[in-house]
Design a protein around this motif. Structure first.
Motif, PDB file in Angstrom:
ATOM      1  N   SER A 142      44.603  34.337   7.424  1.00  0.00           N
ATOM      2  CA  SER A 142      44.940  32.881   6.880  1.00  0.00           C
ATOM      3  C   SER A 142      45.302  32.154   8.258  1.00  0.00           C
ATOM      4  CB  SER A 142      46.199  32.724   6.110  1.00  0.00           C
ATOM      5  OG  SER A 142      47.185  33.388   6.812  1.00  0.00           O
ATOM      6  N   ASN A 197      59.008  39.624   8.229  1.00  0.00           N
ATOM      7  CA  ASN A 197      58.072  40.076   7.110  1.00  0.00           C
ATOM      8  C   ASN A 197      57.940  41.711   6.920  1.00  0.00           C
ATOM      9  OD1 ASN A 197      56.310  37.521   6.537  1.00  0.00           O
ATOM     10  ND2 ASN A 197      56.357  37.436   8.527  1.00  0.00           N
ATOM     11  N   LEU A 201      52.552  31.576   3.988  1.00  0.00           N
ATOM     12  CA  LEU A 201      51.642  31.240   4.819  1.00  0.00           C
ATOM     13  C   LEU A 201      50.207  32.072   4.559  1.00  0.00           C
ATOM     14  CD1 LEU A 201      53.196  31.396   8.155  1.00  0.00           C
ATOM     15  CD2 LEU A 201      52.649  29.426   6.760  1.00  0.00           C
ATOM     16  N   LYS A 202      50.346  33.128   3.573  1.00  0.00           N
ATOM     17  CA  LYS A 202      48.836  33.987   3.203  1.00  0.00           C
ATOM     18  C   LYS A 202      48.256  33.319   2.274  1.00  0.00           C
ATOM     19  CE  LYS A 202      48.927  38.814   4.482  1.00  0.00           C
ATOM     20  NZ  LYS A 202      47.664  38.778   4.864  1.00  0.00           N
ATOM     21  N   LEU A 254      56.639  25.393   6.672  1.00  0.00           N
ATOM     22  CA  LEU A 254      55.790  25.488   7.781  1.00  0.00           C
ATOM     23  C   LEU A 254      56.278  26.367   8.833  1.00  0.00           C
ATOM     24  CD1 LEU A 254      54.504  21.822   7.751  1.00  0.00           C
ATOM     25  CD2 LEU A 254      53.686  23.825   6.699  1.00  0.00           C
ATOM     26  N   ASN A 255      57.610  26.209   9.237  1.00  0.00           N
ATOM     27  CA  ASN A 255      57.818  27.233  10.526  1.00  0.00           C
ATOM     28  C   ASN A 255      58.554  28.234   9.868  1.00  0.00           C
ATOM     29  OD1 ASN A 255      57.196  24.980  12.182  1.00  0.00           O
ATOM     30  ND2 ASN A 255      58.868  24.093  12.377  1.00  0.00           N
ATOM     31  N   SER A 256      58.389  28.800   8.665  1.00  0.00           N
ATOM     32  CA  SER A 256      59.042  30.047   8.279  1.00  0.00           C
ATOM     33  C   SER A 256      58.736  31.149   8.562  1.00  0.00           C
ATOM     34  CB  SER A 256      59.401  29.983   6.769  1.00  0.00           C
ATOM     35  OG  SER A 256      57.834  30.234   6.245  1.00  0.00           O
ATOM     36  N   CYS A 257      57.494  31.121   9.146  1.00  0.00           N
ATOM     37  CA  CYS A 257      56.667  32.699   9.640  1.00  0.00           C
ATOM     38  C   CYS A 257      56.635  33.491   8.380  1.00  0.00           C
ATOM     39  CB  CYS A 257      57.496  33.368  10.767  1.00  0.00           C
ATOM     40  SG  CYS A 257      57.589  32.260  12.040  1.00  0.00           S
ATOM     41  N   ASP A 258      56.955  33.106   7.236  1.00  0.00           N
ATOM     42  CA  ASP A 258      56.988  33.942   6.080  1.00  0.00           C
ATOM     43  C   ASP A 258      55.690  34.042   5.514  1.00  0.00           C
ATOM     44  OD1 ASP A 258      57.445  35.281   3.644  1.00  0.00           O
ATOM     45  OD2 ASP A 258      59.202  34.229   3.134  1.00  0.00           O
ATOM     46  N   LEU A 259      54.964  35.247   5.494  1.00  0.00           N
ATOM     47  CA  LEU A 259      53.413  35.301   5.350  1.00  0.00           C
ATOM     48  C   LEU A 259      53.606  35.269   3.760  1.00  0.00           C
ATOM     49  CD1 LEU A 259      52.083  38.334   7.607  1.00  0.00           C
ATOM     50  CD2 LEU A 259      52.389  35.621   7.771  1.00  0.00           C
ATOM     51  N   ARG A 260      54.400  35.637   2.885  1.00  0.00           N
ATOM     52  CA  ARG A 260      54.381  35.290   1.677  1.00  0.00           C
ATOM     53  C   ARG A 260      53.956  33.945   1.103  1.00  0.00           C
ATOM     54  NH1 ARG A 260      60.334  36.951  -0.344  1.00  0.00           N
ATOM     55  NH2 ARG A 260      60.656  35.895   1.596  1.00  0.00           N
ATOM     56  N   GLU A 294      48.164  33.284  10.847  1.00  0.00           N
ATOM     57  CA  GLU A 294      48.654  32.253  11.956  1.00  0.00           C
ATOM     58  C   GLU A 294      50.021  32.032  11.498  1.00  0.00           C
ATOM     59  OE1 GLU A 294      47.571  28.460  14.481  1.00  0.00           O
ATOM     60  OE2 GLU A 294      46.487  28.641  12.219  1.00  0.00           O
ATOM     61  N   HIS A 326      47.003  28.626   9.807  1.00  0.00           N
ATOM     62  CA  HIS A 326      48.000  27.994   9.455  1.00  0.00           C
ATOM     63  C   HIS A 326      47.715  26.512   8.837  1.00  0.00           C
ATOM     64  CE1 HIS A 326      51.966  25.598   9.827  1.00  0.00           C
ATOM     65  NE2 HIS A 326      52.625  26.838   9.903  1.00  0.00           N
ATOM     66  N   TYR A 346      55.788  43.524   3.797  1.00  0.00           N
ATOM     67  CA  TYR A 346      54.431  44.041   4.046  1.00  0.00           C
ATOM     68  C   TYR A 346      54.554  45.323   5.089  1.00  0.00           C
ATOM     69  CZ  TYR A 346      53.050  39.385   2.517  1.00  0.00           C
ATOM     70  OH  TYR A 346      52.853  38.503   2.001  1.00  0.00           O
TER      71      TYR A 346
END
Lengths: 794, 342
Positions: free
Chosen positions: B106, A564, B336-337, B328-334, A513, B108, A568
């Motif tokens: 994941s 991203n 957020l994951k 929190l608003n970075s959209c960075d999966l590194r 998310e 948020h 990835y």
């Protein structure tokens, strides 16, 4: 705002009170304190000295060799100040002394021994003046500590201005002193003022308020024969410590009274003022304010006029044309009360938030204008005993606030606070804040609100509750439960749908998310080639380019994919966010709640990914609503990130719920040409309105069923739905179920055909079928498919 | 005949002891006990045995048949066990140190913290409500007692929209609608995304999450508010927390408070987290202003209540030890994951 404890001590006796503890109590009862500065702590050993001799230092244009008498001895000093003179008295920092944390040592300057230094006001920290060293009065006793004549030692605390937004009475020291008196239980000393009635025989000033809705009161007085140009050290120090720069006696005086009482004042040079008129500008006008800036004022701005010439922007700043100069010896003192909104509007329009406008916009008490003039004369006389008041106190009081009375009972107070106060305690607290209380039968209190709290701050019972509870101390209130009915509530369907969808996507499909911004990113749009339609815009955004609110989640999802993709190869993301539809100018926009999903892979084909995405959507609607979505070929959406061929509109019961698409290769290639990317948006708000399709249990047939597979050869562009339609329209008596087993496509072997294998389940709920009945059913399927050009393989 | 039986017995015994495979056993069974097996033949042939010996022969043959059946069963079992043993011993040793392929995504951090709080509130009887992100000026300001040109508007830098609407600056924008929707008594929380026109840095974001709550009933007192907040925060932090109220100015409450909790890291001694003050400023709260109640169609003479705001973004940062709000608003999966799902 900065508060000087020395200044407070003018009004409240703080003997025996720990200042830090007092400031803590102020935080707990009145307003947030942001910091404490202890001035003078790092200054000691500065004494009054007298310059006995001045000699030039060889080979230096500036330096002088001085001998200074500091009372107990005479010392050498090399000094670079231009104003040294034999016989003057100076503030002298001895060797071994400390000046604002700077240690003074015996040293050699240009080869000459120097055992200390003469200080400027700036070096001592009491003003910004660094033009030369301080010259003290001749009668200052030699050798005494400088702190005996200048109040360098002080504790200043900074109050958060925001927490004073609703307290116009706290924008001056006297108001703060009143709070401190209430908190500490000490007496507030009455303000010492000049009785102006003795000037009533002098001439009245000519004042007219034309714009009476914008100016509630205008008070004025003229004063002649001002001989002093600079303020006392005490005044300078207090102004400096409280954040204002000392300028000249008259300017300092207006600032001093403002910091003391919260009432802004303006001093015009009396020579320029004949007749005052308060009115608004008829047309846009250029006006030079006293900070030497030419400003464009809009028509409608409230101004002070001298006859027909604007001389000040009311409540904001005076004009250069009438300002006090070095030559001014007589002044026209303005003490006025303006309507808060017009002052606030003017100040923000001009970007000129002054100390005066900040106070006016809080809605000041008009009673203050007279007190401020009375106090001004009193203090000015202390500074300059030669002054002469040259007019009577002239006053136009247009709008007087009504006196506010609040009726409240002890029982009500105690219920709302949750403390059992005695009547006596309540009255004492209120009186300490200068509320007048009359107690009637049945413990009913009639409370008269003091004028300085009555402009908008205190108006009802809730305000009285606040006054009593905060002075009592919130810390002293014992937490209490109440007999509320507590009944757990069921989560609303709409709400649980969101969480359930999120959890499903994360747990079952491995997506992450994200939270994206609700506006488009112009830079990324350009980089990725995404074109977006015009939509509702932010008018005051920090970055003017990124001001369009999103109409679709698609672009913001693609930004996140793009961010991203360097880290990835295969990943998926989702978000439940809002989109905005703005069709009719100036009407309120429509807001939708949307679930957006995006997935990318370097290993899977567009087709594989799209089918995977479809299974996510199907799972969400199946699990939450027990329904199936229709995927209708897209003919309406033409956003340029949507694939013109491989995009579908999601429908249920003829309602459009969103779309699913392969990302247009034109955009995809800008993100990563090696990746497949798919995207879907589902209107979660519409979905939540759809009723759950009920499940009715179907009994399992007691009789045996027969399964058989048909491999059906069709043109490659025939859809599974087409085959389904044929089967569903074949009028089959015993078909219980059928499902897709496999689709086989092979260009080399099958050319433009494909092989679709379907498993049929045949059976009856009433009997075991005979071979003939089964065969008949099989034949029916075969012949119907055949009629539609669908051949059974083998 | 008796000799023949004894001979068969010896034969069977030898064959059995030589057998190594379940197939061998089956062959032996067929040879001796099958339909045409040697022992069965003897039994079938009994009528040809002379009468005086018939009984003895029958007994011997039957005994042999029974013994052999049992021996065969035993041998079968023995061989089967051996075969399993062999299978087991020759099995490939599985390497379980190889990491699992979880394919778990994941949620948020805001979703996770929000869910935790919602569960606490639901157990206390609160309804969860949802507000808009684009709001009218009325709902965001006027209805919460901030009229036009009120200086309190400076406390929040607002994103204004071309049609006169705005991006909501506070979850309080939903207060009015919720009061009108539910009336009294009222217990509701309303989480949501808020916006402020601010430059970004580690502690400032233009987009962040708040959760606001309201409780309105007859005779709700300040002492009740303190009790409630203390209970609530102890639930949130899963330990007993000490709270204190300070005056705070928020136009929609009167009196308004800043609620501090005693620092959970140092217990009030003073540390880096609490900036050596011993207390952490956590949430603004207060008794709902009578004007706000009135505008929400509630009679302030009869009802009172409190409102409180919780910074969801802040709580999420505290929970995961995130020190930069922008994550929190970075959209960075590194980043957020790293979050889990519960």
């Amino acid at each position: 705002m900065y508060i000087s404890i020395n200044w407070i001590k003018d009004f409240v006796d703080l003997d025996g009170i720990d200042i830090k503890n007092l400031i803590y109590k102020f935080t707990m009862s009145t307003a947030e304190v942001e910091g404490i500065i202890e001035y003078g702590k790092n200054t000691y050993g500065v004494v009054v000295g007298k310059i006995l001799s001045v000699e030039d230092v060889e080979n230096s244009k500036k330096l002088h060799r001085l001998v200074v008498d500091i009372g107990d001895k005479k010392v050498n000093c090399i000094c670079g100040a231009p104003n040294v003179k034999v016989g003057i008295k100076v503030a002298f920092a001895k060797a071994g002394s400390m000046v604002n944390g700077f240690e003074i040592k015996s040293t050699l300057i240009a080869g000459n021994p120097s055992d200390g230094m003469c200080l400027s006001e700036k070096e001592l920290g009491i003003s910004e003046d660094h033009t030369g060293i301080m010259i003290l009065d001749d009668d200052t006793p030699l050798g005494i500590d400088i702190k005996q004549i200048i109040p360098i030692d002080d504790v200043i605390y900074e109050v958060d201005n925001k927490s004073l937004t609703n307290r116009p009475d706290l924008w001056g020291h006297y108001g703060i002193a009143r709070e401190i008196a209430a908190i500490t239980g000490r007496k507030l000393k009455p303000l010492e003022v000049e009785d102006l009635s003795c000037y009533d025989n002098l001439k009245k000033l000519d004042i007219n308020i034309e714009s009476s809705e914008n100016c509630y009161r205008y008070s004025a007085l003229t004063i002649d024969n001002v001989t002093k140009k600079v303020s006392s050290y005490k005044m300078k120090t207090r102004l400096t410590y409280c954040g204002l720069r000392p300028i000249s006696l008259l300017v300092d005086m207006t600032n001093y009274i403002m910091l003391e009482l919260g009432q802004p004042m303006h001093a015009f040079d009396k020579n320029f003022i004949k007749q005052i008129n308060v009115k608004t500008l008829k047309e846009d006008t250029m006006f030079k304010t006293l900070d030497d800036t030419e400003r464009k004022l809009d028509a409608g701005t409230l101004m002070i006029y001298n006859e027909n010439t604007p001389v000040a922007i009311a409540g904001v700043m005076g004009g250069q044309n009438t300002q006090i100069t070095d030559n001014t010896t007589s002044l026209f003192l303005e003490s006025a009360n303006f309507e808060p909104v017009i002052v606030r509007k003017t100040a923000s329009k001009l970007g000129l938030r002054t100390d005066a406008s900040a106070r006016y916009e809080k809605t000041l008490d008009p009673e203050l204008t007279k007190i401020a003039v009375e106090r001004f004369v009193k203090i000015l006389k202390e500074e300059d005993s030669n002054i002469e008041v040259s007019s009577r106190f002239s006053d136009l009081y247009v709008k007087k606030y009504d006196t506010i009375f609040i009726d409240i009972t002890r029982d009500y107070i105690n219920k709302k606070i949750g403390v059992d106060f005695s009547l006596d305690r309540i009255v004492k607290i209120l009186e300490s804040l200068e509320f007048k209380v009359t107690v009637k039968d049945n413990e009913m209190l009639t409370i008269e609100v003091p004028t300085f709290r009555a402009t908008k701050d205190v108006s009802g019972k809730a305000d009285i509750i606040e006054e009593i509870s905060r002075i009592h101390g919130y810390d002293n209130i014992v937490p209490q439960t109440n007999f509320w009915k507590i009944s757990p509530v069921r989560e609303e369907e709409a709400h649980s749908l969101e969480y359930s969808s999120k959890k499903l996507l994360a747990e079952k499909f491995g997506l992450s998310e994200i939270h994206s911004y609700v506006w488009y990113d112009t830079k990324l749009n350009n980089e990725l080639g995404i074109e977006v339609e015009d939509n509702l815009k932010i008018v005051n955004g920090l970055n003017k380019l990124d001001s369009t609110l999103r109409a679709k989640m698609g672009p913001t999802m693609l930004y996140a994919i793009y961010k991203n993709i360097k880290n990835y190869d295969d990943f998926g993301i989702f978000e439940i966010g809002r989109t905005f539809e703005y069709k009719v100018k100036n009407e309120n926009c429509k807001e939708y709640k949307v679930l957006a999903i995006a997935k990318t892979s370097t290993k899977k084909t567009d087709e594989e990914l799209l089918i995977e995405l479809k299974s996510m959507l199907d799972s969400i609607v199946k699990i939450n609503k027990n329904i199936d979505l229709e995927y209708v070929e897209n003919t309406t959406l033409n956003d340029n990130f949507i694939h013109p061929v491989n995009s579908f509109v999601l429908k249920y019961d003829n309602v459009e719920l969103g779309y699913i698409t392969v990302v247009n290769p034109k955009i995809r290639d800008n993100i990563n040409p090696k990746s497949s990317i798919v995207l879907a948006e589902l209107r979660i708000d519409l979905l939540s309105n759809i009723e759950n399709k009920p499940i009715t249990y179907k009994e399992i047939s007691k009789y045996q069923t027969v399964d058989f597979d048909f491999s059906i050869i069709v043109d490659e562009n025939v859809k599974y739905l087409d085959i389904q339609n044929v089967i569903n329209n074949s009028d089959l008596k015993y078909l219980q179920d059928y499902k897709l087993v496999d689709i086989y496509e092979n260009k080399e072997k099958l050319n433009d055909k494909k092989n679709v294998t379907i498993r049929f389940t045949i059976g009856s709920y009433d009997k075991t079928l005979t071979k003939e009945e089964i065969d008949e059913e099989r034949e029916k399927i075969i012949s119907n498919l055949d009629k539609n050009g669908m051949k059974i393989n083998g | 005949m008796i000799d023949k039986i004894n001979d068969l017995k010896a034969q069977a015994k030898e064959k059995l002891s030589n057998a190594t495979h379940s197939m061998d056993i089956e062959n032996i069974r067929v040879e001796f006990l099958g339909k045409k097996g040697k022992i069965i033949e003897i039994l079938k042939d009994l009528k040809n045995v002379e009468a005086s010996k018939r009984k003895e022969v029958a007994t011997l043959a039957n005994n042999l048949k029974n013994q052999l059946e049992e021996a065969i069963e035993n041998k079968k079992e023995e061989i089967k066990n051996k075969e399993y043993e062999k299978k087991i011993n020759s099995a490939k040793k599985i390497d379980l140190t190889v990491p699992s392929n979880l394919n778990i995504g994941s949620l948020h951090p805001i979703t996770i913290v929000q869910k935790e709080l919602e569960e606490i509130f639901e157990s206390m009887g609160f309804t969860v409500e949802d507000g808009n992100e684009v709001e009218t000026e009325y709902n965001n300001f006027e209805a919460v007692n901030v009229p036009k040109h009120h200086p309190a508007r400076d406390m929040q830098d607002t994103f204004w929209l071309e049609n006169g609407q705005l991006l909501k600056t506070q979850t309080s924008a939903a207060q009015n609608k919720i009061m009108l929707k539910y009336g009294t008594p009222l217990k509701a929380i309303f989480p949501g995304r808020c916006f402020r026109n601010e430059e970004l840095d580690a502690s400032h974001e233009n987009t962040f999450f708040q959760m606001e709550g309201m409780m309105i009933d007859k005779d709700v007192s300040i002492a009740n508010l303190i009790y409630f907040m203390k209970t609530l925060l102890s639930q949130i932090f899963k330990k007993d927390v000490e709270v204190r109220l300070r005056p705070g100015y928020f136009p929609f409450v009167e009196p308004g408070f800043e609620l501090d909790i005693k620092c959970l890291y140092c217990g009030g001694e003073g540390c880096k987290v609490c900036k050596h003050g011993g207390w952490i400023e956590l949430c603004p709260c207060g008794m709902i202003h009578p004007n706000v109640l009135k505008m929400g169609g509630i009679n302030p003479e009869e009802y009172s209540g409190f409102a409180f705001g919780l910074g969801l973004s802040r709580l999420a940062m505290m929970k995961y030890g995130i020190n930069d709000l922008r994550v929190l608003n970075s959209c960075d999966l590194r980043s957020l994951k790293q979050m889990d799902i519960k």
